[in-house]
Design a protein around this motif. Structure first.
Motif, mmCIF file in Angstrom:
data_model
loop_
_atom_site.group_PDB
_atom_site.id
_atom_site.type_symbol
_atom_site.label_atom_id
_atom_site.label_comp_id
_atom_site.label_asym_id
_atom_site.label_seq_id
_atom_site.Cartn_x
_atom_site.Cartn_y
_atom_site.Cartn_z
ATOM 1 N N ALA A 12 28.736 35.302 48.003
ATOM 2 C CA ALA A 12 29.391 36.347 47.212
ATOM 3 C C ALA A 12 30.872 36.498 47.509
ATOM 4 C CB ALA A 12 28.687 37.689 47.443
ATOM 5 N N ALA A 13 31.310 36.026 48.665
ATOM 6 C CA ALA A 13 32.717 36.174 49.031
ATOM 7 C C ALA A 13 33.555 34.978 48.615
ATOM 8 C CB ALA A 13 32.852 36.388 50.538
ATOM 9 N N GLY A 14 32.962 34.045 47.878
ATOM 10 C CA GLY A 14 33.678 32.861 47.463
ATOM 11 C C GLY A 14 34.551 33.076 46.244
ATOM 12 N N TYR A 15 35.072 31.996 45.732
ATOM 13 C CA TYR A 15 36.006 32.023 44.612
ATOM 14 C C TYR A 15 35.417 32.733 43.397
ATOM 15 C CZ TYR A 15 39.163 30.055 41.029
ATOM 16 O OH TYR A 15 40.043 29.871 39.986
ATOM 17 N N LEU A 16 34.224 32.336 42.982
ATOM 18 C CA LEU A 16 33.565 32.979 41.855
ATOM 19 C C LEU A 16 32.929 34.304 42.246
ATOM 20 C CD1 LEU A 16 32.366 33.183 39.027
ATOM 21 C CD2 LEU A 16 30.581 31.562 39.735
ATOM 22 N N GLY A 17 32.259 34.334 43.392
ATOM 23 C CA GLY A 17 31.535 35.533 43.799
ATOM 24 C C GLY A 17 32.411 36.760 43.926
ATOM 25 N N PHE A 172 39.458 27.671 36.845
ATOM 26 C CA PHE A 172 40.841 27.958 37.217
ATOM 27 C C PHE A 172 41.070 29.464 37.182
ATOM 28 C CE2 PHE A 172 40.887 27.406 32.605
ATOM 29 C CZ PHE A 172 41.645 28.488 32.162
ATOM 30 N N GLY A 173 42.223 29.886 37.716
ATOM 31 C CA GLY A 173 42.594 31.297 37.697
ATOM 32 C C GLY A 173 42.669 31.892 39.094
ATOM 33 N N MET A 174 43.276 33.067 39.178
ATOM 34 C CA MET A 174 43.420 33.766 40.452
ATOM 35 C C MET A 174 42.133 34.490 40.821
ATOM 36 S SD MET A 174 46.479 33.130 41.542
ATOM 37 C CE MET A 174 46.474 34.296 42.918
ATOM 38 N N ALA A 175 41.860 34.573 42.134
ATOM 39 C CA ALA A 175 40.707 35.301 42.646
ATOM 40 C C ALA A 175 41.010 35.760 44.065
ATOM 41 C CB ALA A 175 39.457 34.421 42.630
ATOM 42 N N PRO A 176 40.310 36.808 44.560
ATOM 43 C CA PRO A 176 40.542 37.267 45.936
ATOM 44 C C PRO A 176 40.330 36.178 46.977
ATOM 45 C CG PRO A 176 39.345 38.936 44.715
ATOM 46 C CD PRO A 176 39.413 37.725 43.823
#
Length: 314
Positions: A12-17, A172-176
């Motif tokens: 859950a803490a990954g790029y998508l999660g 692609f795109g920004m994420a936490p």
């Protein structure tokens, strides 16, 4: 099934999660997030104050922890994975144990009424036909350990049933929890920092999709689960089946100083080359909201605050 479901998200803490969990909470679901936080980035910190959110630091390979956890949720979204061909090649045993064995462990305890939303990579298509589009019925021909583990995991999930598999284009795109090793993210970063990109095998084609549109695809799957269940869907931008050269030209429109160089020798270690049709999911009412051009603009802005060394899987 009504809204307000209990949803377990691994990785859950990954790029998508880190994006998907926020979308799920905003839709009124209860979310239990599981991650090992091996990357050391507190990418879910912005969710800790949200009602309905719970967080567990755990490894999905710890069956003693995970098995009872799986049984307590209406929906499981197994994002936990070693993602990308280079990382899986470097850590093959971990790739198999996380990407496949942990999924098989999950399936061994899930009830038939529990729902699964599974992310897969469309890299399973490997090298497509020269001019034809890969559809969900096209033969799978993974050319990396990463692709093989994900194809095998998809087969296991579909055999179990009550599941939807999303074959994701290059995201692609920004994420936490940012990833700079993804192709668009990487090329835009090179454009804004180096002002040059050296291309190997510039004619290789890929399909692309914004990380927030991937999250929206999962919400779409939840909303229409009874209609979409036990199916596979490509998820990508239908107007973004581009060669690497064409992608660079798109970036150059927003970074005019970019120099695009094609290497006369050498080759890309990632041999994927295919066109992908997203018509099947579009026919269900799913429409991406973020274009490649808006994603490039977003990345250009986001890279003003990025320390590149912390945000890669390679």
């Amino acid at each position: 099934m009504a809204d307000g479901q209990k949803i377990l998200v691994t990785g859950a803490a990954g790029y998508l999660g880190s994006i998907l969990c926020e979308h799920l909470l905003d839709q009124g679901h209860e979310v239990t997030a599981v991650d090992s936080f091996a990357h050391g980035i507190p990418s879910l910190a912005h969710l800790c104050a949200k009602p309905g959110f719970d967080l567990l630091r755990a490894d999905v390979r710890d069956s003693g922890t995970m098995k009872p956890l799986y049984t307590k949720h209406d929906v499981v979204i197994p994002l936990a994975a070693l993602v990308g061909a280079p990382l899986c090649a470097r850590e093959p045993e971990a790739a198999v144990s996380v990407n496949l064995t942990a999924v098989e462990t999950m399936l061994s305890v899930l009830g038939r009424d529990q729902r699964i939303l599974m992310p897969i990579t469309n890299s399973g298509y490997g090298i497509g036909s020269k001019d034809g589009y890969c559809t969900e019925e096209s033969p799978l021909n993974p050319i990396s350990l990463y692709g093989r583990t994900k194809v095998d995991a998809e087969a296991a999930v579909l055999a179990h049933g009550n599941a939807i598999s999303f074959r994701l284009a290059t995201v692609f795109g920004m994420a936490p929890r940012m990833r700079l090793d993804l192709l668009v993210n990487d090329f835009v970063h090179r454009a804004v920092t180096d002002r040059s990109i050296v291309l190997f095998e510039a004619h290789f084609r890929r399909n692309y999709i914004h990380v927030r549109d991937v999250a929206r695809a999962f919400l779409h799957g939840l909303e229409k689960f009874d209609t979409l269940r036990d199916n596979v869907f490509n998820v990508g931008l239908s107007d973004a089946n581009l060669t690497k050269r064409e992608l660079c030209e798109k970036i150059k429109e927003q970074v005019p100083a970019l120099q695009i160089l094609e290497a006369p020798v050498g080759e890309d270690p990632d041999k994927r080359d295919y066109l992908v049709s997203n018509a099947k999911i579009e026919a269900t009412g799913y429409v991406p909201a973020y274009s490649l051009e808006t994603g490039i603009a977003e990345l250009i802005m986001g890279y003003r605050m990025i320390n590149a060394k912390r945000f890669t899987n390679v």
